[in-house]
Design an enzyme around this catalytic site. Structure first.
Site, short mmCIF file in Angstrom:
data_model
loop_
_atom_site.label_atom_id
_atom_site.label_comp_id
_atom_site.label_asym_id
_atom_site.label_seq_id
_atom_site.Cartn_x
_atom_site.Cartn_y
_atom_site.Cartn_z
N ALA A 108 0.87 -1.17 0.00
CA ALA A 108 0.00 0.00 0.00
C ALA A 108 0.91 1.22 0.00
CB ALA A 108 -0.89 0.01 1.24
N CYS A 109 0.49 2.27 -0.68
CA CYS A 109 1.27 3.52 -0.69
C CYS A 109 0.29 4.67 -0.58
CB CYS A 109 2.08 3.62 -1.98
SG CYS A 109 3.14 5.09 -2.04
#
Length: 129
Positions: A108-109
């Site tokens: 996830a970013c």
């Protein structure tokens, strides 16, 4: 330890060095978020340089993983926190050097309002031992 990449064409394909999912079994190591802090000097590395800061954050993760008996190759999940999503491409280029497309962890970013010591990036991970 077992680690298996999960992929399906019924969900969007990854657009970077990560996989849709990783199935893992074994002992897990949860590594706290790492910022680009030099462990010797205690100073921030790469002031204003997302590539240098990403490299140091990953070096810090790698050192902790090694102390825990594993390596970046056993990471099953990362979370990347960016001060500015405009830095994504430069961060992703460095990240891709450490996590190959086929064995890359799930990821996830997100962009955040502020990070410790006003750094540009923080990365945390989960690995299988």
């Amino acid at each position: 330890m077992t680690r298996k990449v999960i992929q399906t064409d019924k969900a969007p394909a990854p657009v970077g060095p990560y996989n849709q999912a990783i199935a893992a079994s074994g002992q897990l190591l949860f590594v706290a978020g790492q910022i680009p802090l030099d462990p010797v000097s205690g100073q921030i590395v790469g002031e204003g340089d997302i590539a240098a800061q990403t490299e140091q954050a990953i070096a810090n993760l790698s050192a902790i993983l090694e102390a825990g008996g594993t390596t970046l190759n056993s990471v099953v999940k990362t979370s990347v926190f960016l001060k500015d999503m405009n830095d994504f491409a430069a961060m992703n280029a460095v990240y891709a050097q450490h996590f190959g497309d086929e064995s890359a962890p799930a990821r996830a970013c997100v962009e955040v309002a502020r990070l410790p010591k006003d750094v540009l990036v923080e990365i945390e991970c989960i690995a299988v031992i």
